[in-house]
Design an enzyme around this catalytic site. Structure first.
Site, short mmCIF file in Angstrom:
data_model
loop_
_atom_site.label_atom_id
_atom_site.label_comp_id
_atom_site.label_asym_id
_atom_site.label_seq_id
_atom_site.Cartn_x
_atom_site.Cartn_y
_atom_site.Cartn_z
N ASP A 291 0.86 -1.16 0.00
CA ASP A 291 0.00 0.00 0.00
C ASP A 291 0.91 1.23 0.00
OD1 ASP A 291 -3.16 0.63 1.69
OD2 ASP A 291 -2.07 1.78 0.16
C1 GLC Z 1 -4.25 4.29 -0.23
C2 GLC Z 1 -5.15 3.14 0.15
C3 GLC Z 1 -5.24 2.06 -0.91
C4 GLC Z 1 -5.07 2.67 -2.30
C5 GLC Z 1 -3.65 3.22 -2.37
C6 GLC Z 1 -3.40 3.92 -3.72
O1 GLC Z 1 -3.56 4.75 0.91
O2 GLC Z 1 -4.93 2.51 1.40
O3 GLC Z 1 -6.51 1.42 -0.75
O4 GLC Z 1 -5.26 1.68 -3.29
O5 GLC Z 1 -3.36 4.14 -1.32
O6 GLC Z 1 -4.20 5.05 -3.82
#
Ligand code: GLC
Length: 732
Positions: A291
């Site tokens: 993430d």
């Molecule tokens: C965010 C979220 C995730 C998302 C990623 C890219 O912090 O936790 O669900 O896909 O970053 O935006």
């Protein structure tokens, strides 16, 4: 002699190979070759630096993810593995892709990802609402449209579906998944993966999917975001793992590792879930992306002293791609050179990423063909699916004295902060959605009731704050009407990521507005828009009817009005429990039995929820027969057919969802009082009867998993339940 022959042959082979490489198209560029051969040929040509670059993801275009603000990335290396693409047309993507194809040594295409969560431009209801439709086929169609709009706009890969089982609605991200039940999340996970990926990723209208957030993010303590999660191995396997296992078995291309600390080991550094289970036991041949920032956050979680150690821990645990951490690009090559990270592990990781790029056809078609927005977005079929999904997601929570549908009335007062809002109807993670595309609740009512009923409108109050100056005028409006529709709920930003709330109650001003309107003595119908279950115990007392409309996306206005007028019969049922009060949390249907079921209750409030999982009213009535079984004693390998007959005893056609639950009343380990194992939704015309059938595979449907994920089925008695009906059977 023999030695000479071998040497001669080897020399001949090497020369041929060298000559081939020198003159012919490299094997990896030959689309007629098997993908694995192309992967192996390409990796054999890559330097360590080129390999490490493939393991990194940066961003391109204006970053619209408010929770992850980052400086625009300017000098993007031509050899970068992936970019998060924030633009809504393919031009910028094609420009950067051209740099990768023509100015990098090996011409490896970039993989473009984006958060396509509940639609790309055609915004569908939030996922939690979609689950209330109990229509996975329709959800698959919605994901297929989202894939088409995304791929034609330059996105090859979505960070979706989010399948985090969640039982604490204070956590804002409960809106992004499919509710509290493992089986429900599993079914909609598979439907989403099929919708996004189809059966050929090189299809220019399909995209790679990504299961997230692996794993247990929904267990965030007290509903706060990014925090510790206490998950026993037993709960890990019987609650959080099933949707991921289903998604991997459905062929999902990727997963995203989670922020949360799982019993002391964060999801992004968790060898057990990332390597032992996902790669070794489930044999997943795709890859894991972290993430955003989850690798470098291992420092704040206290398991890495610096970015280098964070890179080491995440990479060796099984995270192949670094999303905006600035860890792998800075430290992975050094770790290999120091002998701390085996080169073979890097090769395995890069192969997983190259494999997906080949499967997507990016080497043959690196550029997204030009198209107009009209050709890409809001196509008639897409809008029809959006409207159908919104309709089927709406849950009629209450309808006292058949207040609804609104017939034989001439004046309706429409009140409340949500009545004319379009922005909030789209919810969080709105991708390229535009609020102007949305049909507001008031517009839907105008479309439905024009020339039939006189509509009057006043906002009455804001979503929050203390300004009650509008109360007097709305009361006057209500007194002059035959019924009052009050449109309330949450702002879009009150749920989603980084949006925890200490209470499920709506702000006091909204409750006070309804109390004020009550003085008019007219029927009060509440339309509730939210990204989470709400605490409705007080509003329930003040209202005659309530519709939970969730955040319905762009096409909710008309079906909601259609339900109010009686043109549409509501069919939604809750995919998550609505507590009596926030103090009951966690409260969910598939809980284990207490040692003293009749004691241990709250002294100050009921211990049952206000609305249970599966609750949802219809304008018609359905009568259920007893459940019949094809046998009541079977051997463990046998199959079993359970049936229930449902009759529409009302005077309106209606779609009915039958939820099939099972229970093992006595087991080696205590099991939930009931577990959803199948569901079906059928339209039943008035007066008609339909048979609902559940083909039970005892191991799959009656068995259970232990703390190591081993499925077992014990002999003895089992129950099969539908509503208040129950039959028992014995496994020999
Ligand atoms: C965010 C979220 C995730 C998302 C990623 C890219 O912090 O936790 O669900 O896909 O970053 O935006």
């Amino acid at each position: 002699m023999r030695k000479i022959t071998i040497i001669a042959l080897s020399l001949l082979f090497a020369t041929t190979l060298f000559a081939q490489k020198k003159t012919k198209t490299p094997l990896y560029k030959d689309s007629k070759q098997p993908i694995e051969k192309r992967v192996n040929d390409l990796i054999s040509r890559m330097t360590l630096e080129e390999k490490v670059l493939q393991l990194n993801q940066l961003t391109l275009g204006r970053n619209d993810n408010a929770n992850n603000m980052a400086d625009p990335v300017n000098d993007i290396p031509a050899g970068i593995g992936s970019l998060i693409y924030f633009s809504s047309n393919p031009d910028l993507r094609n420009q950067v892709q051209k740099k990768a194809m023509e100015h990098s040594r090996l011409g490896i295409p970039i993989l473009f990802g984006y958060d396509v969560i509940h639609g790309y431009r055609t915004m569908y209801p939030i996922s939690l609402a979609q689950a209330c439709s109990w229509n996975p086929k329709l959800v698959e169609e919605a994901c297929s449209v989202a894939a088409q709009e995304a791929r034609m706009s330059g996105v090859d890969w979505t960070f979706s579906p989010m399948i985090d089982v969640a039982r604490d609605a204070r956590w804002g991200r409960v809106s992004e998944g499919y509710g509290e039940d493992p089986y429900t999340n599993s079914v909609f996970c598979v439907a989403s993966v099929k919708g996004y990926q189809g059966d050929d990723l090189s299809n220019p209208k399909k995209i790679a999917a990504c299961l997230k957030h692996y794993i247990g993010y929904g267990a965030s303590e007290a509903g706060r975001d990014y925090v510790y999660t206490e998950i026993s191995r037993q709960t890990l396997w019987d609650t959080y793992m099933p949707p991921y296992q289903a998604g991997v078995e459905a062929g999902v291309a990727t997963l995203m590792s989670s922020f949360n600390d799982i019993n002391g080991t964060p999801g992004t550094a968790n060898q057990y879930i990332l390597r032992e289970i996902l790669k070794e036991r489930w044999q997943h041949d795709g890859f894991v992306v972290s993430d955003w920032g989850a690798i470098q956050q291992l420092r704040s979680q206290g398991v890495a002293a610096d970015k280098k150690e964070a890179a080491f821990k995440a990479f060796t645990a099984g995270v192949e791609m670094d999303m905006m951490n600035d860890c792998y690009n800075k430290h992975l090559a050094e770790l290999v050179e120091e002998g701390k990270v085996p080169q073979a592990l890097v090769d395995d990781a890069v192969k997983r990423i190259l494999r997906l790029k080949f499967r997507l056809g990016l080497f043959e078609t690196p550029y997204t063909p030009a198209s107009t927005e009209k050709e890409r977005f809001l196509l008639p079929q897409s809008l029809q699916i959006a409207e159908q999904l919104a309709e089927e997601s709406i849950v009629m929570l209450k309808n006292e004295g058949s207040t609804l549908p609104l017939t034989n009335i001439s004046k309706i007062a429409v009140v409340g902060p949500m009545a004319k809002s379009n922005w909030h109807l789209l919810g969080s993670w709105r991708a390229q959605g535009k609020s102007d595309d949305a049909v507001t609740l008031f517009a839907g009512l105008e479309n439905e009731f024009k020339n039939k009923v006189q509509l009057s409108y006043a906002q009455g109050c804001n979503f929050d704050g203390e300004d009650r100056s509008g109360f007097e005028s709305v009361l006057t409006l209500a007194k002059g009407a035959d019924a009052v529709i009050v449109c309330l709920g949450e702002k879009a930003q009150w749920s989603g990521e980084n949006a925890s709330r200490s209470t499920l109650s709506l702000p006091q001003i909204q409750e006070d507005l309804v109390a004020e309107l009550k003085k008019a003595g007219k029927p009060i119908i509440l339309l509730l828009s939210s990204g989470r279950p709400l605490e409705l115990v007080r509003l329930e007392k003040q209202s005659d009817a309530m519709l939970q409309i969730w955040q319905p996306g762009i096409a909710g206005g008309n079906p909601i009005a259609g339900i109010l007028s009686g043109r549409i019969n509501p069919s939604g049922k809750l995919s998550i429990t609505f507590p009596y009060s926030t103090g009951q949390i966690p409260i969910y249907y598939n809980h284990r039995q207490s040692a003293r079921p009749h004691q241990g209750k709250y002294q100050d409030i009921p211990s049952t929820p206000l609305y249970e999982f599966g609750h949802g009213l219809s304008y018609t009535t359905f009568e259920y027969s007893d459940i019949t079984l094809s046998a009541d004693k079977i051997n463990r390998g046998d199959k079993l057919i359970a049936e229930v007959t449902v009759k529409n005893t009302g005077d309106m056609d209606g779609a009915e969802t039958v939820h099939w639950f099972v229970r093992d009343p006595v087991s080696t380990i205590s099991r939930p009082i009931k577990e959803l194992k199948f569901f079906d939704k059928l339209m039943i015309r008035k007066g008609e009867t339909k048979v609902f059938r559940f083909e039970i595979d005892p191991i799959r449907d009656l068995g259970f998993v232990d703390g190591e994920g081993k499925r077992f089925l014990e002999s003895g008695e089992y129950w099969v339940m539908v509503k208040d009906k129950k039959v028992s059977l014995t496994i020999n």
